[in-house]
Scaffold this motif. Structure first.
Motif, PDB file in Angstrom:
ATOM      1  N   ARG A  40      -7.989  -4.164  -6.331  1.00  0.00           N
ATOM      2  CA  ARG A  40      -7.168  -5.422  -6.677  1.00  0.00           C
ATOM      3  C   ARG A  40      -6.002  -4.858  -7.358  1.00  0.00           C
ATOM      4  NH1 ARG A  40      -8.572  -8.165 -11.854  1.00  0.00           N
ATOM      5  NH2 ARG A  40      -7.089 -10.037 -11.707  1.00  0.00           N
ATOM      6  N   LEU A  41      -5.696  -3.816  -8.097  1.00  0.00           N
ATOM      7  CA  LEU A  41      -4.662  -3.363  -8.631  1.00  0.00           C
ATOM      8  C   LEU A  41      -3.550  -3.108  -7.573  1.00  0.00           C
ATOM      9  CD1 LEU A  41      -2.710  -2.291 -11.103  1.00  0.00           C
ATOM     10  CD2 LEU A  41      -4.099  -0.239 -10.983  1.00  0.00           C
ATOM     11  N   LEU A  42      -4.130  -2.243  -6.572  1.00  0.00           N
ATOM     12  CA  LEU A  42      -3.043  -1.940  -5.711  1.00  0.00           C
ATOM     13  C   LEU A  42      -2.583  -2.879  -4.883  1.00  0.00           C
ATOM     14  CD1 LEU A  42      -4.777   1.682  -4.764  1.00  0.00           C
ATOM     15  CD2 LEU A  42      -2.764   1.365  -5.947  1.00  0.00           C
ATOM     16  N   GLN A  43      -3.590  -3.987  -4.439  1.00  0.00           N
ATOM     17  CA  GLN A  43      -3.174  -4.986  -3.923  1.00  0.00           C
ATOM     18  C   GLN A  43      -2.086  -5.744  -4.420  1.00  0.00           C
ATOM     19  OE1 GLN A  43      -3.499  -5.552  -0.724  1.00  0.00           O
ATOM     20  NE2 GLN A  43      -4.553  -7.135  -0.086  1.00  0.00           N
ATOM     21  N   ARG A  44      -2.199  -6.164  -5.617  1.00  0.00           N
ATOM     22  CA  ARG A  44      -1.498  -6.925  -6.520  1.00  0.00           C
ATOM     23  C   ARG A  44       0.301  -6.018  -6.631  1.00  0.00           C
ATOM     24  NH1 ARG A  44      -3.162 -11.379  -9.193  1.00  0.00           N
ATOM     25  NH2 ARG A  44      -1.423 -11.379 -10.484  1.00  0.00           N
ATOM     26  N   THR A  45       0.018  -4.992  -6.810  1.00  0.00           N
ATOM     27  CA  THR A  45       1.321  -3.951  -6.919  1.00  0.00           C
ATOM     28  C   THR A  45       2.035  -3.719  -5.707  1.00  0.00           C
ATOM     29  OG1 THR A  45       0.200  -1.977  -7.300  1.00  0.00           O
ATOM     30  CG2 THR A  45       0.825  -3.076  -9.205  1.00  0.00           C
ATOM     31  N   VAL A  63      -1.942   3.852   3.826  1.00  0.00           N
ATOM     32  CA  VAL A  63      -0.825   2.852   4.389  1.00  0.00           C
ATOM     33  C   VAL A  63       0.470   3.369   3.601  1.00  0.00           C
ATOM     34  CG1 VAL A  63      -1.655   1.132   2.501  1.00  0.00           C
ATOM     35  CG2 VAL A  63      -0.375   0.599   4.448  1.00  0.00           C
ATOM     36  N   TYR A  64       1.458   3.205   4.212  1.00  0.00           N
ATOM     37  CA  TYR A  64       2.928   3.279   3.768  1.00  0.00           C
ATOM     38  C   TYR A  64       3.374   2.146   3.084  1.00  0.00           C
ATOM     39  CZ  TYR A  64       7.708   3.673   3.147  1.00  0.00           C
ATOM     40  OH  TYR A  64       9.262   3.527   2.827  1.00  0.00           O
ATOM     41  N   SER A  65       3.668   2.031   1.676  1.00  0.00           N
ATOM     42  CA  SER A  65       3.941   0.605   1.249  1.00  0.00           C
ATOM     43  C   SER A  65       5.034   0.919   0.261  1.00  0.00           C
ATOM     44  CB  SER A  65       2.765   0.192   0.588  1.00  0.00           C
ATOM     45  OG  SER A  65       2.779  -1.048   0.022  1.00  0.00           O
ATOM     46  N   HIS A  66       5.276  -0.259  -0.298  1.00  0.00           N
ATOM     47  CA  HIS A  66       6.331  -0.280  -1.402  1.00  0.00           C
ATOM     48  C   HIS A  66       5.875  -0.869  -2.671  1.00  0.00           C
ATOM     49  CE1 HIS A  66      10.041  -0.473   1.714  1.00  0.00           C
ATOM     50  NE2 HIS A  66       9.473   0.690   1.660  1.00  0.00           N
ATOM     51  N   LEU A  67       5.793  -0.260  -3.753  1.00  0.00           N
ATOM     52  CA  LEU A  67       5.558  -0.472  -5.015  1.00  0.00           C
ATOM     53  C   LEU A  67       6.590  -1.713  -5.519  1.00  0.00           C
ATOM     54  CD1 LEU A  67       4.076   2.360  -7.289  1.00  0.00           C
ATOM     55  CD2 LEU A  67       2.711   0.350  -6.401  1.00  0.00           C
ATOM     56  N   GLY A 106      -1.892 -12.725  -0.066  1.00  0.00           N
ATOM     57  CA  GLY A 106      -2.216 -13.127  -1.318  1.00  0.00           C
ATOM     58  C   GLY A 106      -1.150 -12.934  -2.241  1.00  0.00           C
ATOM     59  N   GLU A 107      -1.321 -12.897  -3.516  1.00  0.00           N
ATOM     60  CA  GLU A 107      -0.272 -12.924  -4.626  1.00  0.00           C
ATOM     61  C   GLU A 107      -0.034 -11.332  -4.758  1.00  0.00           C
ATOM     62  OE1 GLU A 107       2.887 -13.440  -6.825  1.00  0.00           O
ATOM     63  OE2 GLU A 107       1.672 -15.168  -5.734  1.00  0.00           O
ATOM     64  N   PHE A 108       1.378 -10.963  -5.044  1.00  0.00           N
ATOM     65  CA  PHE A 108       1.707  -9.713  -5.408  1.00  0.00           C
ATOM     66  C   PHE A 108       2.980  -9.723  -6.074  1.00  0.00           C
ATOM     67  CE2 PHE A 108       4.530  -8.543  -2.073  1.00  0.00           C
ATOM     68  CZ  PHE A 108       4.280  -9.319  -1.088  1.00  0.00           C
ATOM     69  N   MET A 109       3.029  -8.729  -6.629  1.00  0.00           N
ATOM     70  CA  MET A 109       4.474  -8.610  -7.714  1.00  0.00           C
ATOM     71  C   MET A 109       5.609  -8.794  -6.634  1.00  0.00           C
ATOM     72  SD  MET A 109       5.346  -7.910 -10.612  1.00  0.00           S
ATOM     73  CE  MET A 109       3.817  -7.433 -11.271  1.00  0.00           C
ATOM     74  N   GLY A 110       6.553  -9.764  -7.036  1.00  0.00           N
ATOM     75  CA  GLY A 110       7.764 -10.022  -6.361  1.00  0.00           C
ATOM     76  C   GLY A 110       7.617 -10.676  -5.096  1.00  0.00           C
ATOM     77  N   ARG A 111       6.249 -11.348  -4.751  1.00  0.00           N
ATOM     78  CA  ARG A 111       6.086 -12.257  -3.572  1.00  0.00           C
ATOM     79  C   ARG A 111       6.883 -13.210  -3.364  1.00  0.00           C
ATOM     80  NH1 ARG A 111       3.373 -16.243  -1.454  1.00  0.00           N
ATOM     81  NH2 ARG A 111       2.415 -16.140   0.315  1.00  0.00           N
ATOM     82  N   SER A 112       7.154 -14.273  -4.290  1.00  0.00           N
ATOM     83  CA  SER A 112       7.661 -15.299  -4.264  1.00  0.00           C
ATOM     84  C   SER A 112       9.281 -15.105  -4.016  1.00  0.00           C
ATOM     85  CB  SER A 112       7.985 -16.207  -5.532  1.00  0.00           C
ATOM     86  OG  SER A 112       8.533 -15.338  -6.596  1.00  0.00           O
ATOM     87  N   ILE A 113       9.979 -13.833  -4.249  1.00  0.00           N
ATOM     88  CA  ILE A 113      11.308 -13.566  -3.908  1.00  0.00           C
ATOM     89  C   ILE A 113      11.368 -13.218  -2.415  1.00  0.00           C
ATOM     90  CG2 ILE A 113      13.086 -11.760  -4.306  1.00  0.00           C
ATOM     91  CD1 ILE A 113      12.311 -11.998  -7.489  1.00  0.00           C
ATOM     92  N   LEU A 114      10.317 -12.462  -2.084  1.00  0.00           N
ATOM     93  CA  LEU A 114      10.540 -11.959  -0.760  1.00  0.00           C
ATOM     94  C   LEU A 114       9.856 -13.101   0.405  1.00  0.00           C
ATOM     95  CD1 LEU A 114       8.221  -8.732  -1.205  1.00  0.00           C
ATOM     96  CD2 LEU A 114      10.644  -8.912  -0.539  1.00  0.00           C
TER      97      LEU A 114
END
Lengths: 129, 370
Positions: B70-75, B89-93, B269-277
């Motif tokens: 949950r923490l990693l999915q949200r960040t 998985v390669y990702s952006h925090l 689902g929801e994650f940090m900065g999603r609305s801007i993206l």
């Protein structure tokens, strides 16, 4: 072509050697080691006026760009097209095939104010750049 | 911060790097080799055969517990559901404004247990960020960056070198990871890297990393594997179009702006900065990290200005001579985000305008892309 012992050297690691009424200019073996793989050379223009210790051309290695400074005042009389075609020559043969340009020194006596081979070796040993 | 030479952090492979002739430099407070025999030689070894890097400066953050997913999915901007057990998985925090806290690889080691590989300069920042975001979540976050070393074997011959060393690693898909005992210690072997070539990275406790290096050097002999430094690492990663955090990516640019839109999973689902993206996806971005190649001689460097029809539209964040393509390449944020592949540009180098063009990245597709 000059023997390393016959050339004169600057504190910025260029060498210059008299050949007839012109002087050959290049970078020292120490300098090419420090630069690493040379991949691009921007040569000065024919007849370009050169001011002592002023940057007159650029040698680029993979990691960085290096200004080349005119060892003495004068004028460019020839450029080495071979090094623009294959810049690695500067690494392989800095004092022979890898010369950069020829110049006519305003005063050929100026060369004697530069370090000779022994003084340059001492200069490198001190680690002064 | 002014770091003096005697305060540089040394990796557990420092002596080994010196032994093999590494020219050591200060890399963000770490003493690491810029090169061994030469950047071109090292670069070409990896494109055609194999090379080995000390990448111990990279950080390791372990996230475990019932709410670790949950923490990693949200960040993260990417969907951690892709990181099934044994896969990364390669990702952006992302931060609140969808800028990058860091770019990372998150590996799922087992249910509710993740290893996050982070950049050297950002490991403390990432750790603090995850701690803050976790709040009261049932999750344990441990920054083990000081406990682990890391090396990378890269190149088309890397699988041959690993055949006897870690046969289980040969079955790994790209971004796969396997836990393995090496010289009696628990280590991780992953099929990852920063060169665009096939290869493996080994995360191991300090006491055994030198033995691992030496054994791999021995196994690499038939393939002329060479030790490689930061210089080749940079030319290789830039040819592959990979970002260097702190140069090409930072807290102020979003994933879409870095041109890594494929990382963003809006439907997870929801994650940090999603609305801007989500808004940027709909409306587009005003600037975009764009690949540029020179079409005439010269070596571009970060900071060189980029022009379109005489108008300045950005500057390089990373740029170099590409040993594989034998021309200048670079990445820069351009204020014209919709330029097409091949559109003509100019680049200013030492006061001279040099012809260039837009180039879709990667500039070069090595075996990692196949």
């Amino acid at each position: 072509m000059p023997k390393p012992e016959e050339a004169r050297y600057t504190k910025t690691h260029e060498w210059i050697a008299l050949e007839g009424d012109q002087s050959l200019v290049g970078v020292s073996d120490h300098a090419q080691h420090e630069m690493g793989d040379v991949v691009f050379v921007e040569l000065p223009k024919m007849n370009q006026k050169l001011e002592k210790d002023k940057p007159c051309t650029v040698v680029e290695s993979v990691k960085s760009a290096f200004d080349i400074y005119a060892p003495v005042a004068g004028e460019v009389s020839a450029v080495n097209a071979a090094v623009t075609g294959d810049p690695a020559i500067i690494n392989q043969s800095p004092l022979e095939k890898g010369w950069l340009f020829k110049m006519k020194a305003a005063n050929p006596e100026d060369l004697k104010t530069l370090m000779d081979w022994n003084a340059y070796q001492e200069f490198i040993k001190q680690g002064v750049h | 911060m002014n770091i003096t030479a005697d305060k540089l952090k040394r990796t557990a492979l420092n002596e080994i790097c010196r032994k093999y002739g590494g020219k050591m430099v200060d890399f963000h407070g770490w003493e690491l080799p810029m090169q061994f025999e030469g950047i071109l030689k090292e670069h070409n070894a990896i494109r055609t055969s194999a090379g080995i890097f000390d990448v111990s400066h990279m950080g390791q953050i372990f996230v475990s517990g019932p709410e670790s997913f949950r923490l990693l999915q949200r960040t993260n901007a990417n969907d951690l559901r892709k990181a099934v057990t044994g896969k990364g998985v390669y990702s952006h925090l992302t931060n609140e404004s969808a800028g990058l806290v860091d770019d990372i690889i998150a590996f799922c080691l087992s249910l509710n247990r993740y290893l996050v590989i982070v950049n050297a300069t950002t490991s403390t920042k990432d750790y603090n960020w995850l701690k803050t975001q976790a709040g009261k979540m049932e999750v344990t976050i441990e920054n083990k960056s000081d406990a682990y070393s890391m090396l990378a074997v890269q190149g088309p011959k890397a699988p041959d070198i690993f055949k006897t060393f870690a046969p289980e690693a040969l079955k790994l898909p790209r971004f796969g990871i396997v836990e393995k005992k090496l010289f009696g210690q628990d280590c991780f072997v992953s099929r990852t890297g920063y060169t665009g070539e096939d290869g493996f990275e080994i995360t191991a406790p300090h006491p055994v990393i030198a033995q691992i290096w030496e054994q791999l050097m021995e196994l690499g002999k038939p393939y002329n594997m060479v030790p490689c430094g930061l210089g080749a690492r940079d030319t290789l990663r830039l040819e592959a179009g990979y970002l260097l955090y702190g140069q090409d990516a930072d807290d102020n640019h979003t994933t879409y702006e870095t041109n890594y839109g494929w990382v963003v999973c809006l439907d997870k689902g929801e994650f940090m900065g999603r609305s801007i993206l989500e808004r940027q996806k709909k409306e587009g971005v005003s600037l975009k990290l764009t690949g540029v190649t020179l079409t005439e001689g010269g070596v571009p460097r970060s900071g060189c200005k980029i022009f379109k029809d005489g108008k300045e539209i950005g500057e390089f964040t990373s740029a170099t001579y590409s040993p594989t393509l034998r021309k200048g390449i670079g990445l820069g944020y351009l204020s014209m985000p919709n330029l097409k592949n091949g559109e003509l540009l100019e680049v200013e180098i030492h006061g001279r305008r040099v012809k260039a063009q837009v180039q879709k990245t990667p500039f070069y597709k090595g075996t990692a892309f196949k």
